[in-house]
Design a protein around this motif. Structure first.
Motif, mmCIF file in Angstrom:
data_model
loop_
_atom_site.group_PDB
_atom_site.id
_atom_site.type_symbol
_atom_site.label_atom_id
_atom_site.label_comp_id
_atom_site.label_asym_id
_atom_site.label_seq_id
_atom_site.Cartn_x
_atom_site.Cartn_y
_atom_site.Cartn_z
ATOM 1 N N UNK A 40 0.630 -1.071 -0.028
ATOM 2 C CA UNK A 40 -0.003 -0.132 0.033
ATOM 3 C C UNK A 40 0.847 1.334 -0.011
ATOM 4 N N UNK A 41 0.437 2.251 -0.565
ATOM 5 C CA UNK A 41 0.797 3.738 -0.201
ATOM 6 C C UNK A 41 -0.217 4.379 0.610
ATOM 7 N N UNK A 42 0.456 5.162 1.460
ATOM 8 C CA UNK A 42 -0.039 5.754 2.349
ATOM 9 C C UNK A 42 0.286 7.273 2.694
ATOM 10 N N UNK A 43 -0.601 8.275 3.140
ATOM 11 C CA UNK A 43 -0.055 9.463 3.413
ATOM 12 C C UNK A 43 -0.189 10.469 2.208
ATOM 13 N N UNK A 44 -0.807 9.875 1.037
ATOM 14 C CA UNK A 44 -0.965 10.859 -0.042
ATOM 15 C C UNK A 44 -1.936 11.954 -0.027
ATOM 16 N N UNK A 45 -1.671 13.045 -0.621
ATOM 17 C CA UNK A 45 -2.598 14.342 -0.764
ATOM 18 C C UNK A 45 -2.746 14.499 -1.907
ATOM 19 N N UNK A 46 -3.403 15.710 -2.318
ATOM 20 C CA UNK A 46 -3.560 16.300 -3.684
ATOM 21 C C UNK A 46 -2.086 16.762 -4.203
ATOM 22 N N UNK A 47 -1.129 16.921 -3.320
ATOM 23 C CA UNK A 47 0.256 17.570 -3.557
ATOM 24 C C UNK A 47 1.150 16.573 -3.863
ATOM 25 N N UNK A 48 0.910 15.100 -3.521
ATOM 26 C CA UNK A 48 1.704 14.101 -3.821
ATOM 27 C C UNK A 48 2.233 13.940 -5.289
#
Length: 88
Positions: A60-68
């Motif tokens: 999994x990827x975690x911690x993503x935001x629109x700015x990632x």
């Protein structure tokens, strides 16, 4: 699993042209000051090995935001290799 994760970024997701490009992309996040951008990756395509031995774990990827960005994702994959070594 480390090499497989970079290969996955290259072959399946098309984020890289070559595995060596991952270093350039990861270092680009240092130049813009964002570091890993809070993005982390768990490389559990076939479960987690030592020291967890959890065959049901999944990646999994975690911690993503629109700015990632894809640079953050590539860096997270590379950092996950270091975290795995530290865990063992």
């Amino acid at each position: 699993m480390g090499g497989a994760a970079v290969q996955w970024l290259r072959d399946e997701l098309g984020m890289l042209s070559t595995a060596a490009e991952s270093e350039v992309m990861a270092n680009a996040t240092d130049k813009d000051g964002s570091g890993n951008g809070g993005v982390y990756f768990v490389p559990a395509f076939a479960g987690l090995g030592a020291p967890y031995w959890d065959s049901s774990a999944r990646g999994l990827f975690i911690g993503m935001t629109r700015g990632s960005t894809k640079n953050h994702m590539v860096r997270a994959v590379l950092e996950s290799l270091a975290y795995q070594v530290k865990d063992v």
